[in-house]
Motif scaffolding. Sequence first.
Motif, PDB file in Angstrom:
ATOM      1  N   UNK A 135       0.965  -1.200   0.131  1.00 41.03           N
ATOM      2  CA  UNK A 135       0.062   0.005   0.081  1.00 41.03           C
ATOM      3  C   UNK A 135       0.772   1.076   0.152  1.00 41.03           C
ATOM      4  N   UNK A 136       1.862   1.292   0.614  1.00 36.14           N
ATOM      5  CA  UNK A 136       2.603   2.216   0.927  1.00 36.14           C
ATOM      6  C   UNK A 136       4.325   1.881   1.174  1.00 36.14           C
ATOM      7  N   UNK A 137       5.104   2.444   0.405  1.00 33.02           N
ATOM      8  CA  UNK A 137       6.304   2.078   0.722  1.00 33.02           C
ATOM      9  C   UNK A 137       6.965   1.177  -0.109  1.00 33.02           C
ATOM     10  N   UNK A 138       8.110   0.632   0.306  1.00 30.97           N
ATOM     11  CA  UNK A 138       8.869  -0.426  -0.301  1.00 30.97           C
ATOM     12  C   UNK A 138       9.347  -1.543   0.625  1.00 30.97           C
ATOM     13  N   UNK A 139       9.235  -2.797   0.004  1.00 28.58           N
ATOM     14  CA  UNK A 139       9.684  -4.057   1.060  1.00 28.58           C
ATOM     15  C   UNK A 139      10.226  -4.888   0.258  1.00 28.58           C
ATOM     16  N   UNK A 153       1.728  -0.638  -4.913  1.00 29.86           N
ATOM     17  CA  UNK A 153       0.796  -1.203  -5.957  1.00 29.86           C
ATOM     18  C   UNK A 153       1.258  -2.570  -6.182  1.00 29.86           C
ATOM     19  N   UNK A 154       2.363  -3.155  -5.926  1.00 30.13           N
ATOM     20  CA  UNK A 154       2.788  -4.443  -6.492  1.00 30.13           C
ATOM     21  C   UNK A 154       2.053  -5.545  -5.424  1.00 30.13           C
ATOM     22  N   UNK A 155       1.764  -6.575  -5.875  1.00 28.27           N
ATOM     23  CA  UNK A 155       0.998  -7.444  -5.315  1.00 28.27           C
ATOM     24  C   UNK A 155       1.851  -8.680  -5.379  1.00 28.27           C
ATOM     25  N   UNK A 156       1.402  -9.910  -4.465  1.00 30.83           N
ATOM     26  CA  UNK A 156       1.966 -11.186  -4.352  1.00 30.83           C
ATOM     27  C   UNK A 156       0.952 -12.381  -4.003  1.00 30.83           C
ATOM     28  N   UNK A 157       1.079 -13.530  -4.208  1.00 32.49           N
ATOM     29  CA  UNK A 157       0.279 -14.801  -3.874  1.00 32.49           C
ATOM     30  C   UNK A 157       1.254 -15.782  -4.184  1.00 32.49           C
ATOM     31  N   UNK A 158       0.912 -16.574  -2.790  1.00 30.24           N
ATOM     32  CA  UNK A 158       1.590 -17.773  -2.647  1.00 30.24           C
ATOM     33  C   UNK A 158       1.403 -18.609  -1.893  1.00 30.24           C
ATOM     34  N   UNK A 159       1.697 -20.047  -1.722  1.00 24.82           N
ATOM     35  CA  UNK A 159       1.551 -20.960  -0.859  1.00 24.82           C
ATOM     36  C   UNK A 159       2.331 -20.759   0.600  1.00 24.82           C
ATOM     37  N   UNK A 172      11.819   4.517   4.952  1.00 24.12           N
ATOM     38  CA  UNK A 172      10.358   5.170   5.110  1.00 24.12           C
ATOM     39  C   UNK A 172       9.612   3.911   5.646  1.00 24.12           C
ATOM     40  N   UNK A 173       8.658   4.452   6.319  1.00 24.24           N
ATOM     41  CA  UNK A 173       7.577   3.256   6.887  1.00 24.24           C
ATOM     42  C   UNK A 173       7.106   2.602   5.484  1.00 24.24           C
ATOM     43  N   UNK A 174       6.616   1.429   5.641  1.00 28.80           N
ATOM     44  CA  UNK A 174       5.852   0.588   4.644  1.00 28.80           C
ATOM     45  C   UNK A 174       4.413  -0.058   5.288  1.00 28.80           C
ATOM     46  N   UNK A 175       3.403   0.068   4.347  1.00 31.44           N
ATOM     47  CA  UNK A 175       2.337  -0.739   4.798  1.00 31.44           C
ATOM     48  C   UNK A 175       2.020  -1.673   3.859  1.00 31.44           C
ATOM     49  N   UNK A 176       1.648  -2.877   4.172  1.00 29.57           N
ATOM     50  CA  UNK A 176       1.293  -4.123   3.314  1.00 29.57           C
ATOM     51  C   UNK A 176      -0.082  -4.680   3.699  1.00 29.57           C
TER      52      UNK A 176
END
Length: 189
Positions: A135-139, A153-159, A172-176
């Motif tokens: 949602x915000x920042x980088x991880x 804006x990047x998303x992910x999905x996994x087992x 900077x702060x990040x929110x996921x």
Amino acid sequence: MEIGTTVGGRIRRTRVALGISLKQLSDSAGVSIGTLSQIERGIANPSFKTMQKIQSALGVTQQTLFPTVPARAEDPEFIRRKDRRPFCDLGVLTKELISTGTSRSLDMMILHIPPGGSTGETPLVSLTEKSGLVLVGEVVLQYGDETCQLSEGDSFQFEGTTPHSIRNTSSADARVLWLVSNITFDRHL
């Protein structure tokens, strides 16, 4: 702050209500008695992984370990208003619960990850499916042997059975947005 309002206090209250001793929880979760005792007394914050182990050992949803924030009287149970979201401070990151508690198969939360914060030193592994959206920042998402830099804006999905972790390496702060399906699926035909 009252002990029942801290994450450790809620763990203790849940453990006692279920009739589970500290030793039984320690054995089941794979977390030392000393660590559990410190968490329950509010002396230490559990890591993301330790919280996951405790939750699994207690057989409860994440909802149980978050503070209770009552819904507005006029709202149906499947609605959670922005001003009614409980937070769970794990020291290295904070979880903001956005699930309503009406589903035992899906947990939704926002991870607030400060610079240098992460889901823990040891990668997470669980019998769940996970997905997220920055949602915000980088991880940095570590998934098995893959390392992926993710931005807003990047998303992910996994087992969840593959070891994985998220770390904020920026200044900077990040929110996921973090979604966990608590139903395991058999992918074999």
